[in-house]
Design a protein around this motif. Sequence first.
Motif, PDB file in Angstrom:
ATOM      1  N   MET A 182      14.822   3.999  -6.973  1.00  0.00           N
ATOM      2  CA  MET A 182      15.425   5.184  -7.599  1.00  0.00           C
ATOM      3  C   MET A 182      15.455   6.311  -6.570  1.00  0.00           C
ATOM      4  O   MET A 182      14.477   6.603  -5.893  1.00  0.00           O
ATOM      5  N   THR A 183      16.610   6.943  -6.425  1.00  0.00           N
ATOM      6  CA  THR A 183      16.797   8.013  -5.448  1.00  0.00           C
ATOM      7  C   THR A 183      16.435   9.357  -6.059  1.00  0.00           C
ATOM      8  O   THR A 183      16.873   9.695  -7.164  1.00  0.00           O
ATOM      9  N   GLN A 215       6.640   8.744 -12.627  1.00  0.00           N
ATOM     10  CA  GLN A 215       6.726   8.628 -14.071  1.00  0.00           C
ATOM     11  C   GLN A 215       6.152   7.284 -14.499  1.00  0.00           C
ATOM     12  O   GLN A 215       6.228   6.307 -13.761  1.00  0.00           O
ATOM     13  N   PRO A 216       5.559   7.228 -15.674  1.00  0.00           N
ATOM     14  CA  PRO A 216       4.935   5.986 -16.119  1.00  0.00           C
ATOM     15  C   PRO A 216       5.962   4.916 -16.437  1.00  0.00           C
ATOM     16  O   PRO A 216       7.148   5.185 -16.570  1.00  0.00           O
ATOM     17  N   PRO A 254       5.220   5.622  -7.264  1.00  0.00           N
ATOM     18  CA  PRO A 254       6.356   4.775  -6.868  1.00  0.00           C
ATOM     19  C   PRO A 254       5.996   3.893  -5.680  1.00  0.00           C
ATOM     20  O   PRO A 254       5.164   4.253  -4.846  1.00  0.00           O
ATOM     21  N   THR A 255       6.636   2.739  -5.608  1.00  0.00           N
ATOM     22  CA  THR A 255       6.335   1.805  -4.522  1.00  0.00           C
ATOM     23  C   THR A 255       6.691   2.390  -3.163  1.00  0.00           C
ATOM     24  O   THR A 255       6.119   1.986  -2.144  1.00  0.00           O
ATOM     25  N   ALA A 256       7.624   3.349  -3.131  1.00  0.00           N
ATOM     26  CA  ALA A 256       7.979   3.984  -1.861  1.00  0.00           C
ATOM     27  C   ALA A 256       6.778   4.686  -1.232  1.00  0.00           C
ATOM     28  O   ALA A 256       6.669   4.766  -0.001  1.00  0.00           O
ATOM     29  N   PHE A 257       5.878   5.193  -2.064  1.00  0.00           N
ATOM     30  CA  PHE A 257       4.669   5.848  -1.552  1.00  0.00           C
ATOM     31  C   PHE A 257       3.811   4.855  -0.789  1.00  0.00           C
ATOM     32  O   PHE A 257       3.327   5.143   0.312  1.00  0.00           O
ATOM     33  N   TRP A 258       3.581   3.660  -1.378  1.00  0.00           N
ATOM     34  CA  TRP A 258       2.758   2.653  -0.714  1.00  0.00           C
ATOM     35  C   TRP A 258       3.429   2.150   0.554  1.00  0.00           C
ATOM     36  O   TRP A 258       2.748   1.884   1.557  1.00  0.00           O
ATOM     37  N   GLN A 259       4.746   2.029   0.531  1.00  0.00           N
ATOM     38  CA  GLN A 259       5.466   1.573   1.714  1.00  0.00           C
ATOM     39  C   GLN A 259       5.365   2.595   2.843  1.00  0.00           C
ATOM     40  O   GLN A 259       5.117   2.236   3.995  1.00  0.00           O
ATOM     41  N   ARG A 260       5.526   3.851   2.511  1.00  0.00           N
ATOM     42  CA  ARG A 260       5.519   4.910   3.525  1.00  0.00           C
ATOM     43  C   ARG A 260       4.144   5.099   4.143  1.00  0.00           C
ATOM     44  O   ARG A 260       4.016   5.385   5.341  1.00  0.00           O
ATOM     45  N   ARG A 302       4.495  -1.941 -11.813  1.00  0.00           N
ATOM     46  CA  ARG A 302       5.320  -0.817 -11.356  1.00  0.00           C
ATOM     47  C   ARG A 302       6.619  -1.338 -10.736  1.00  0.00           C
ATOM     48  O   ARG A 302       7.710  -0.804 -10.992  1.00  0.00           O
ATOM     49  N   ILE A 303       6.504  -2.389  -9.931  1.00  0.00           N
ATOM     50  CA  ILE A 303       7.687  -2.985  -9.313  1.00  0.00           C
ATOM     51  C   ILE A 303       8.629  -3.530 -10.389  1.00  0.00           C
ATOM     52  O   ILE A 303       9.848  -3.391 -10.300  1.00  0.00           O
TER      53      ILE A 303
END
Length: 391
Positions: free
Chosen positions: A1-2, A18-19, A82-88, A379-380
């Motif tokens: 999600m952008t 968001q949950p 968000p998964t982007a946090f873990w990736q970053r 979450r994914i």
Amino acid sequence: MTVHKSLPLTERWAQSYQPIWQPDVVLLSSCVILMLFGLVMIASAGVDVSEQLFGVPYHFVLRHAIYLLIGTFAGLIVSLVPTAFWQRHSPVFLLIGFLLLVLVLFPGIGQQIKGSRRWIDLGPVGFQPSELVKVSMILYVGAYLVRRRDEVINSWSGFLKPVLVLALVVILLLMEPDFGAVVVILGTILGMLFLGGVKPGQFLLAMFAAVGAVIVMALSESYRVQRLLAFRNPWSDENVYGSGYQLTQSLIAFGRGEWFGVGLGNSLQKLFYLPEAHNDFIVAIIAEELGLFGIVILIGLYCVMIHRIFRVGRLAELQENLFGAFCCYGIGILFASQAFINIGVNTGLLPTKGLTLPFISAGGTSLIVSICLIALVNRIYGETLRMGHRV
């Protein structure tokens, strides 16, 4: 999600953190059943040992229940991120994992139990860094496979870089030593690299190197050699009360259980015959009290959970969420390998090695980390639903 950076900070946070209102019901249901099953079996298997060690019958089950609550709270937090946090931030988590593996080796920080320095003493509880390192390696390799996908597929350098990181982790784990964690991490990361598109020749070379390293490690210490010899013939006179004692007692428990077991709470092997009955060898108590029927149910629950994890990973890959896909694949391999090794050790299929059974065995760090990993998969799944795919 952008999320558009032009929005105010509060709105950006609201869109990202968001949950998940549409959870993976099948995945979560199988995990909840496993956790409740584990709580009941720890209450049964640990009551006598708890009475002897602490003077109260339900010390282990109460402690496990507290860890369940902590893990549930931590899992809820993970489900918001968000998964982007873990990736970053995957390199940061890997660095933290390295630092913890180094710190645990220092006397006064690392707690030595049964000849191994695997725990950091935090007062009333102990923290096991190797459990966090499993997660940090999955996150790091998942992000690396996305960031350097072309290099991984087309060149040796893209393949060797994560292998060198893996080698450093293995060396630190062997200094504790934690042979079980080494085997699980090797299998998980090599599996992720294979699914990430490395060439078959590179993967086979890494597999042969890993198997060779495991053999050398197994033969490098006398106590490991004794375990291997006891595994070949645990019933010999020199093994039945020595290196093969746990295995023989476990097999006796399986034999007593037959089809439907002797009844919940009626195990004899937990009465100080089988060491670590509430932990590494809890499967033997399940087999004795619930029989083959209970073991089949247990394995079935793991099959449902692991299949669902891989299913979520496949859907994330179809949606081109490669980081989420690789994380799911790594988590699925991790749970599958730990369950296989633990059950294999209990049944005599594999040499004796201390490794917890996910969601079932007593163990605080392992339980909390396992719940957080399931929360990450969920979450994914939720992000995949928002992208338009349903399971």
